[in-house]
Design a protein around this motif. Structure first.
Motif, PDB file in Angstrom:
ATOM      1  N   PRO A 103     -88.629 -11.100  52.867  1.00  0.00           N
ATOM      2  CA  PRO A 103     -88.650 -10.835  51.428  1.00  0.00           C
ATOM      3  C   PRO A 103     -87.289 -11.040  50.770  1.00  0.00           C
ATOM      4  N   CYS A 132     -88.305 -16.966  49.936  1.00  0.00           N
ATOM      5  CA  CYS A 132     -88.558 -15.558  50.238  1.00  0.00           C
ATOM      6  C   CYS A 132     -89.954 -15.187  49.757  1.00  0.00           C
ATOM      7  N   TRP A 133     -90.544 -14.195  50.454  1.00  0.00           N
ATOM      8  CA  TRP A 133     -91.971 -13.909  50.240  1.00  0.00           C
ATOM      9  C   TRP A 133     -92.221 -12.434  49.957  1.00  0.00           C
ATOM     10  N   ARG A 134     -93.311 -12.183  49.222  1.00  0.00           N
ATOM     11  CA  ARG A 134     -93.799 -10.814  49.090  1.00  0.00           C
ATOM     12  C   ARG A 134     -95.314 -10.880  49.044  1.00  0.00           C
ATOM     13  N   ARG A 143     -96.208 -14.496  41.392  1.00  0.00           N
ATOM     14  CA  ARG A 143     -95.969 -15.397  42.513  1.00  0.00           C
ATOM     15  C   ARG A 143     -95.742 -14.599  43.778  1.00  0.00           C
ATOM     16  N   ARG A 144     -95.991 -15.193  44.929  1.00  0.00           N
ATOM     17  CA  ARG A 144     -95.719 -14.501  46.193  1.00  0.00           C
ATOM     18  C   ARG A 144     -94.540 -15.128  46.924  1.00  0.00           C
ATOM     19  N   GLU A 145     -94.023 -16.216  46.361  1.00  0.00           N
ATOM     20  CA  GLU A 145     -92.849 -16.822  47.004  1.00  0.00           C
ATOM     21  C   GLU A 145     -91.908 -17.307  45.914  1.00  0.00           C
ATOM     22  N   HIS A 146     -90.616 -17.326  46.240  1.00  0.00           N
ATOM     23  CA  HIS A 146     -89.654 -18.013  45.391  1.00  0.00           C
ATOM     24  C   HIS A 146     -88.486 -18.417  46.270  1.00  0.00           C
TER      25      HIS A 146
END
Ligand code: 4HU
Length: 445
Positions: A103, A132-134, A143-146
């Motif tokens: 994350p 990075c992910w959530r 969004r779940r990634e950036h």
């Protein structure tokens, strides 16, 4: 032929394969929920942004590093109730290991530094740009990634390090055409909050939890903040005291409440003093309500915001002197920031600062008839060996080729024709001057 049946999410097309009659379901062409594809146009903008991240890193003599996107879950288990650790994209792998899609980057950086131990000479300045992910319930449709640009300075305990980091962020903004009238940087120190907790004799073990709760100021109603503070064990008097200090925006106010000898106040004064020499005074402002939402910050913290107040924080960071000891390592002074790839693009759009990036090709090579495909390939490979980007075209009508050349912004259109080839020549159309001329093959490159 196709027949469609509508299902819960979308129209599922059953394409009956006319050969063996097997019914094959058409794939869903969307990427997984909360993730993005990058088309060539998207990728040009992303690469342009990342190239600016890299150039600023180079200008400040940071070295690039990288880490796996997959990390042990243990690296991110923290008890402070941070949003980031409550939305871990975690799972058990086939070996029964508890793993996550990371994350954030900083814990991986600390892990690598601890792994290298005494063989590392400090101070060091490392950067990386990583996804990075959530895992957030799609109720909020975020969004779940950036991608995040991370800059970290390890081994410098003085405020000079924070000044370097803030300067790096300001340099990036300036390179993108953003000014101090577009963006400000709120600066504070968690040592100020520490002093308030001591003033109300709140036990030390509540510090990180209080910081995580206070970070939600201006994001959730103030009475919810107060209730959460009380629920973790902060007295009502202390809650009032904390809320009062958090609204302070000037050093005299701060010193009146905490006294000027406090370490946190002294650090901040030094930072504002350095800002003059670095030339970023116009960008920063004291704002004690800034604590940032990560449990491991211990000193100066900062976050950049758009002065129109329309967007979420653009970037943020701070000092985290206790992270290494939290991981069982030696106490090591450290500070850094993370800079996401999404909010900055929204800001550039709002400010009309998006760059106009097109697919650039040097030469288009086109054989005017079939048996010249060999010579055309030979010319293309010679040009490419000389560092020119070449689009070798076949099976197209000349009219299409001219339009294509205009569309992709080629510099030259090189037509391989019979009569010219017999004389060791090709016909070259310069697409900026519109001039056409016959050129000797050996003079092409
Ligand atoms: O900055 C919080 C965060 C972490 C991972 C992924 C995304 Br999208 N956002």
């Amino acid at each position: 032929h196709k027949h469609s049946t509508s299902t819960q999410d979308n129209i599922v097309q059953h394409i009956t394969n006319e050969n063996d009659g097997e019914v094959m379901e058409a794939i869903d062409t969307n990427p997984p929920r909360g993730t993005r594809d990058f088309t060539p146009e998207d990728m040009r903008l992303r690469s342009w942004l990342f190239q600016n991240f890299r150039e600023v890193s180079r200008l400040l003599s940071f070295e690039e590093v990288d880490f796996p996107v997959l990390e042990s879950e243990a690296l991110f288990i923290r008890k402070a109730g941070e949003e980031i650790t409550q939305q871990l994209y975690n799972f058990e792998d086939k070996g029964g290991r508890r793993v996550v899609l990371r994350p954030e980057i900083t814990p991986s950086l600390a892990r690598l530094i601890m792994k290298q131990g005494k063989s590392l000479s400090l101070p060091l300045k490392w950067y990386t740009i990583g996804q990075c992910w959530r895992y957030e319930r799609m109720t909020r449709g975020r969004r779940r990634e950036h991608y995040q640009w991370n800059m970290d300075i390890i081994g410098i305990s003085k405020v000079r390090a924070e000044a370097e980091l803030i300067y790096a962020a300001v340099l990036l903004f300036e390179r993108l055409g953003i000014t101090a009238s577009d963006v400000g940087i709120r600066v504070s120190s968690r040592k100020v909050l520490q002093a308030v907790l001591e003033k109300y004799s709140i036990p030390q073990h509540l510090f990180t939890k209080v910081c995580v709760i206070v970070d939600k100021l201006n994001k959730i109603p103030i009475d919810e903040i107060q209730n959460e503070l009380i629920s973790v064990g902060v007295s009502l008097g202390a809650v009032k005291g904390i809320i009062e200090v958090l609204s302070l925006k000037s050093f005299p106010e701060l010193e009146a409440i905490l006294g000027s000898d406090k370490e946190g106040v002294a650090d901040l004064k030094k930072l504002f003093f350095f800002a003059e020499d670095y030339g970023f005074s116009q960008w920063i402002q004291l704002d004690v309500s800034v604590v940032r939402g990560l449990a491991y910050y211990t000193g100066i913290v900062f976050e950049a915001f758009d002065r129109d107040g329309k967007l979420r924080a653009i970037c943020g960071g701070g000092r985290y002197d206790k992270l290494f000891s939290m991981f069982g390592g030696d106490d090591t002074p450290a500070c850094g920031f993370g800079f996401g790839d999404a909010v900055i693009i929204e800001l550039l759009k709002d400010k009309g600062l998006l760059p106009n990036l097109s697919h650039k090709v040097d030469d288009i090579v086109f054989p005017l008839d079939g048996e010249l495909e060999g010579p055309a390939s030979r010319i293309a490979s010679a040009l490419r060996r000389n560092g020119r980007s070449v689009d070798l075209i076949e099976d197209k009508r000349l009219k299409w080729v001219f339009k294509h050349a205009e569309r992709i912004g080629a510099n030259r259109l090189i037509l391989v024709g019979n009569s010219e080839w017999q004389q060791g020549m090709v016909r070259v159309k310069d697409l900026s001057t519109r001039e056409e001329s016959n050129v000797k093959i050996e003079e092409l490159c």
